[in-house]
Design a protein around this motif. Structure first.
Motif, PDB file in Angstrom:
ATOM      1  N   ASN A   1       4.117  15.814  -9.453  1.00  0.00           N
ATOM      2  CA  ASN A   1       4.837  14.655  -9.761  1.00  0.00           C
ATOM      3  C   ASN A   1       5.245  13.390  -9.233  1.00  0.00           C
ATOM      4  OD1 ASN A   1       4.814  16.383 -12.874  1.00  0.00           O
ATOM      5  ND2 ASN A   1       6.476  16.926 -12.607  1.00  0.00           N
ATOM      6  N   ILE A   2       5.139  14.049  -8.182  1.00  0.00           N
ATOM      7  CA  ILE A   2       5.249  13.243  -6.952  1.00  0.00           C
ATOM      8  C   ILE A   2       4.334  12.294  -6.767  1.00  0.00           C
ATOM      9  CG2 ILE A   2       3.852  14.006  -4.680  1.00  0.00           C
ATOM     10  CD1 ILE A   2       6.911  13.488  -3.109  1.00  0.00           C
ATOM     11  N   TYR A   3       4.599  10.590  -6.708  1.00  0.00           N
ATOM     12  CA  TYR A   3       3.857   9.356  -6.719  1.00  0.00           C
ATOM     13  C   TYR A   3       4.225   7.830  -6.269  1.00  0.00           C
ATOM     14  CZ  TYR A   3       5.955   7.759 -11.323  1.00  0.00           C
ATOM     15  OH  TYR A   3       6.809   7.710 -12.200  1.00  0.00           O
ATOM     16  N   ALA A   4       3.803   6.544  -6.277  1.00  0.00           N
ATOM     17  CA  ALA A   4       4.107   6.210  -5.259  1.00  0.00           C
ATOM     18  C   ALA A   4       4.102   4.683  -6.044  1.00  0.00           C
ATOM     19  CB  ALA A   4       4.557   5.543  -3.729  1.00  0.00           C
ATOM     20  N   LYS A   5       4.387   3.482  -6.596  1.00  0.00           N
ATOM     21  CA  LYS A   5       4.873   2.141  -7.276  1.00  0.00           C
ATOM     22  C   LYS A   5       4.420   1.345  -5.707  1.00  0.00           C
ATOM     23  CE  LYS A   5       6.642   2.536 -11.210  1.00  0.00           C
ATOM     24  NZ  LYS A   5       7.767   2.196 -12.572  1.00  0.00           N
ATOM     25  N   LYS A   6       3.312   0.896  -5.754  1.00  0.00           N
ATOM     26  CA  LYS A   6       3.400  -0.462  -4.411  1.00  0.00           C
ATOM     27  C   LYS A   6       3.182  -1.746  -4.625  1.00  0.00           C
ATOM     28  CE  LYS A   6      -0.295   3.464  -3.287  1.00  0.00           C
ATOM     29  NZ  LYS A   6      -1.867   3.984  -2.528  1.00  0.00           N
TER      30      LYS A   6
ATOM     31  N   TYR B   1       6.686   1.310  -1.004  1.00  0.00           N
ATOM     32  CA  TYR B   1       6.089   2.226  -0.888  1.00  0.00           C
ATOM     33  C   TYR B   1       7.601   3.131  -1.684  1.00  0.00           C
ATOM     34  CZ  TYR B   1       1.966   2.872   1.126  1.00  0.00           C
ATOM     35  OH  TYR B   1       0.154   2.550   1.793  1.00  0.00           O
ATOM     36  N   LEU B   2       7.207   2.240  -3.171  1.00  0.00           N
ATOM     37  CA  LEU B   2       8.898   2.922  -4.328  1.00  0.00           C
ATOM     38  C   LEU B   2       8.709   4.540  -4.444  1.00  0.00           C
ATOM     39  CD1 LEU B   2      10.963   2.781  -5.115  1.00  0.00           C
ATOM     40  CD2 LEU B   2      10.439   1.674  -7.158  1.00  0.00           C
ATOM     41  N   MET B   3       8.498   5.509  -3.675  1.00  0.00           N
ATOM     42  CA  MET B   3       8.682   6.743  -4.602  1.00  0.00           C
ATOM     43  C   MET B   3       9.453   7.541  -5.299  1.00  0.00           C
ATOM     44  SD  MET B   3       6.878   7.960  -2.302  1.00  0.00           S
ATOM     45  CE  MET B   3       5.852   9.114  -2.353  1.00  0.00           C
ATOM     46  N   HIS B   4       8.595   7.843  -6.240  1.00  0.00           N
ATOM     47  CA  HIS B   4       8.934   8.851  -7.693  1.00  0.00           C
ATOM     48  C   HIS B   4       8.635  10.035  -7.286  1.00  0.00           C
ATOM     49  CE1 HIS B   4      10.510   5.282  -9.895  1.00  0.00           C
ATOM     50  NE2 HIS B   4       8.838   4.529  -9.086  1.00  0.00           N
TER      51      HIS B   4
ATOM     52  N   PRO C   1      -0.245  -2.498   5.992  1.00  0.00           N
ATOM     53  CA  PRO C   1       0.407  -4.492   7.765  1.00  0.00           C
ATOM     54  C   PRO C   1       1.268  -3.317   8.012  1.00  0.00           C
ATOM     55  CG  PRO C   1       1.851  -3.925   5.141  1.00  0.00           C
ATOM     56  CD  PRO C   1       0.538  -2.751   4.621  1.00  0.00           C
ATOM     57  N   GLU C   2       2.155  -4.356   9.166  1.00  0.00           N
ATOM     58  CA  GLU C   2       2.544  -3.839  10.406  1.00  0.00           C
ATOM     59  C   GLU C   2       3.996  -3.394  10.268  1.00  0.00           C
ATOM     60  OE1 GLU C   2       1.953  -3.768  13.490  1.00  0.00           O
ATOM     61  OE2 GLU C   2      -0.638  -4.566  12.650  1.00  0.00           O
ATOM     62  N   ASP C   3       4.352  -3.818   8.622  1.00  0.00           N
ATOM     63  CA  ASP C   3       5.601  -3.531   7.783  1.00  0.00           C
ATOM     64  C   ASP C   3       5.949  -2.843   7.166  1.00  0.00           C
ATOM     65  OD1 ASP C   3       8.634  -3.012   8.686  1.00  0.00           O
ATOM     66  OD2 ASP C   3       8.646  -4.300   7.654  1.00  0.00           O
ATOM     67  N   ILE C   4       6.271  -1.461   7.293  1.00  0.00           N
ATOM     68  CA  ILE C   4       6.528  -0.700   5.764  1.00  0.00           C
ATOM     69  C   ILE C   4       7.113  -0.225   5.479  1.00  0.00           C
ATOM     70  CG2 ILE C   4       5.375   1.625   4.767  1.00  0.00           C
ATOM     71  CD1 ILE C   4       3.063  -0.156   7.354  1.00  0.00           C
ATOM     72  N   ILE C   5       7.428  -0.162   4.258  1.00  0.00           N
ATOM     73  CA  ILE C   5       9.035  -0.079   4.414  1.00  0.00           C
ATOM     74  C   ILE C   5       9.199   1.197   2.574  1.00  0.00           C
ATOM     75  CG2 ILE C   5      11.388  -0.496   2.511  1.00  0.00           C
ATOM     76  CD1 ILE C   5      11.007  -3.790   2.828  1.00  0.00           C
ATOM     77  N   VAL C   6       9.067   2.718   3.046  1.00  0.00           N
ATOM     78  CA  VAL C   6       9.534   3.749   2.126  1.00  0.00           C
ATOM     79  C   VAL C   6      10.935   3.734   1.752  1.00  0.00           C
ATOM     80  CG1 VAL C   6       8.608   6.468   1.769  1.00  0.00           C
ATOM     81  CG2 VAL C   6       7.532   4.970   3.307  1.00  0.00           C
TER      82      VAL C   6
END
Length: 518
Positions: free
Chosen positions: A406-411, A421-424, A445-450
């Motif tokens: 059930n884990i996935y991400a909206k990018k 990466y908006l985790m669910h 890219p150089e900057d990533i947000i989870v």
């Protein structure tokens, strides 16, 4: 603590009569379990008295009946055979201490985590075990001292009296409820068998057949206090502790599951932790009075509930009546035909088995159906406690497997060019691999947000997965931000260091659930 009334529809008459009915049914059960454990019949009868009285008085479930049980007797037999009864009494004392500690540390609340399919399997398996145990009453001892199945006239009388007992229990409540149907059935069938001089065995025949002593009797005096005669050494502790630990676990599992079942039947709520203390206190006392200890008895509890017993007085009455039978009325109890008691227990089987679960097999998820069948089978073939543990483990693994998917991400990419990466879904040991497969450190890219605003980090394995992901991006010189993590998570992310983006307003603060009711 000593409130004898559990509900507004409580009836002293129902409690007294149901307690008397239970006491009659306790006699052959306690004797049989004593023989299983390899001890004298009085050891089992005294256990039924002490465990029944103390748990009814200070336990957490009014209306539940406790006494010597087969599940615990099977464990005891090895200790008795190798070291003797005194070591058993010492082990029972230690069992009581462990159970009291379980109640003090509020471990009783965990019984609420047992899945419903496990409960169904437990109930169905136990019904089968009770049924199979009654088949032993259809055996007799021949002149050579060997057991053989009944035949001819004796068998026909036995079947007929069992059927009559069951018929009375089924139809009498439709006519009157002034007296519990089970008690009426025992009295009517006993009188009929004695009047007709029917050739079927009674309670004393069973006792003498099991003991091999033609002069055996149920008459005895009051139990006396004595400290178990064992050396007070570490060697003794090493001998009895493994048995005590197993006995404590089996006793609490069976008692708490029976408590949950009665909760459902009576639409009330028992106290699991208090029941642990009650069971432990009873076993602790048993060890000092030459009794084998015990736990809740689902069969006798069902007899009590079905007969109208709801308060603590029913269990107290059963225990005191049993002691009275031992001291004064043993000659009368010895004449009760086994057919009457077998008929009562067969009705318990019919009432205990969840017949609706048969129709559910094709309607519930396959995993739940497998758990029901598995727990029922292990209960019959092995042990109640083992069956429940196996069922809980299998259910937990099935749940973990389903949740791992059930884990996935909206990018997305924000106005600054950072990839989000908006985790669910849940992040825990089972979903780690799926979580790691979501990310692409080589092409990001150089900057990533989870962002964990729609997800939850559950365990240490998940923390390690976050650590590992941070290292993967660090090795490539990229910046990784974690948002909406709980403070506990941020403290443990040692390798992420400054990469953890703190948001005091939005980051959640999770609290551990507590159960004051248990």
């Amino acid at each position: 603590m000593f409130n004898l009334i559990s509900r507004s529809n409580y009836s002293i008459k129902n409690d007294l009569l149901s307690g008397l009915t239970v006491a009659l049914a306790l006699v052959p059960e306690a004797v049989a379990f004593a023989f299983v454990a390899g001890v004298d019949p009085m050891v089992g009868l005294y256990a039924a008295f002490f465990v029944g009285l103390l748990t009814a008085t200070i336990g957490g479930r009014p209306g539940m009946i406790s006494g010597a049980t087969g599940a615990m007797a099977v464990v005891m037999v090895g200790l008795v055979a190798e070291h003797g009864a005194q070591y058993l009494f010492a082990a029972v004392v230690l069992t009581g201490i462990l159970q009291i500690l379980a109640g003090v540390f509020k471990l009783g609340m965990f019984i609420r985590m047992v899945p419903y399919p496990v409960m169904l399997g437990f109930v169905n398996g136990l019904a089968i075990v009770i049924f199979l145990a009654q088949l032993g009453q259809f055996e007799v001892v021949n002149q050579l001292g060997e057991k053989q199945w009944m035949s001819g006239e004796m068998l026909y009388w036995m079947i007929g009296m069992v059927a009559l007992t069951m018929a009375i229990i089924h139809f009498l409540p439709k006519i009157t409820k002034a007296i519990p149907a089970s008690l009426a059935a025992i009295l009517i069938v006993s009188g009929l068998v004695i009047w007709l001089d029917a050739p079927i065995p009674n309670v004393i025949d069973f006792v003498r057949g099991e003991s091999g002593n033609p002069d055996a009797t149920l008459a005895a005096g009051l139990p006396s206090f004595s400290i178990p005669q064992v050396p007070m050494t570490l060697e003794t502790l090493s001998i009895i502790f493994p048995y005590a630990l197993i006995l404590a676990a089996i006793g609490l599992i069976e008692s708490l599951l029976t408590l949950s079942l009665i909760d459902e039947m009576t639409e009330t709520r028992g106290q699991g932790n208090r029941e642990c203390i009650g069971q432990g206190s009873a076993n602790f006392v048993c060890g000092f009075f030459g009794a084998m200890g015990g736990c809740a008895m689902i069969g006798q509890s069902m007899i009590n509930i079905n007969a109208g017993g709801r308060g603590r007085l029913s269990g107290i009455t059963a225990a005191l009546s049993l002691l009275f039978f031992i001291l004064v009325g043993s000659s009368l109890i010895e004449q009760i035909p086994l057919a009457a008691l077998v008929g009562v227990m067969f009705m318990v089987v019919l009432g205990t088995f969840e017949w609706a679960s048969i129709n559910m097999i094709n309607k519930v998820p396959k995993s739940d159906a497998i758990v029901i069948i598995l727990v029922s089978g292990v209960t019959v073939l092995a042990d109640l406690a083992i069956a429940v543990v196996v069922g809980v483990i299998v259910s937990a693994l099935v749940f973990a497997w389903k949740q791992a998917k059930n884990i996935y991400a909206k990018k997305s990419v924000n106005e600054n060019g950072s990839k989000i990466y908006l985790m669910h879904g849940p992040l825990f040991f089972g979903s780690i691999q799926n979580f790691q497969d979501i990310f692409s450190p080589q092409t990001d890219p150089e900057d990533i947000i989870v962002d964990f605003a729609q997800a939850r980090v559950y365990d240490h394995s998940a923390i390690e997965a976050l650590d590992t992901l941070a290292e993967r991006y660090q090795r490539r010189g990229k910046t990784l931000h974690y948002r909406h993590l709980s403070p506990e998570c941020k403290q443990l992310l040692k390798n992420a260091g400054d990469l953890v983006e703190v948001n005091v307003i939005e980051d959640p603060d999770y609290h551990v659930a507590d159960s004051k009711l248990a």
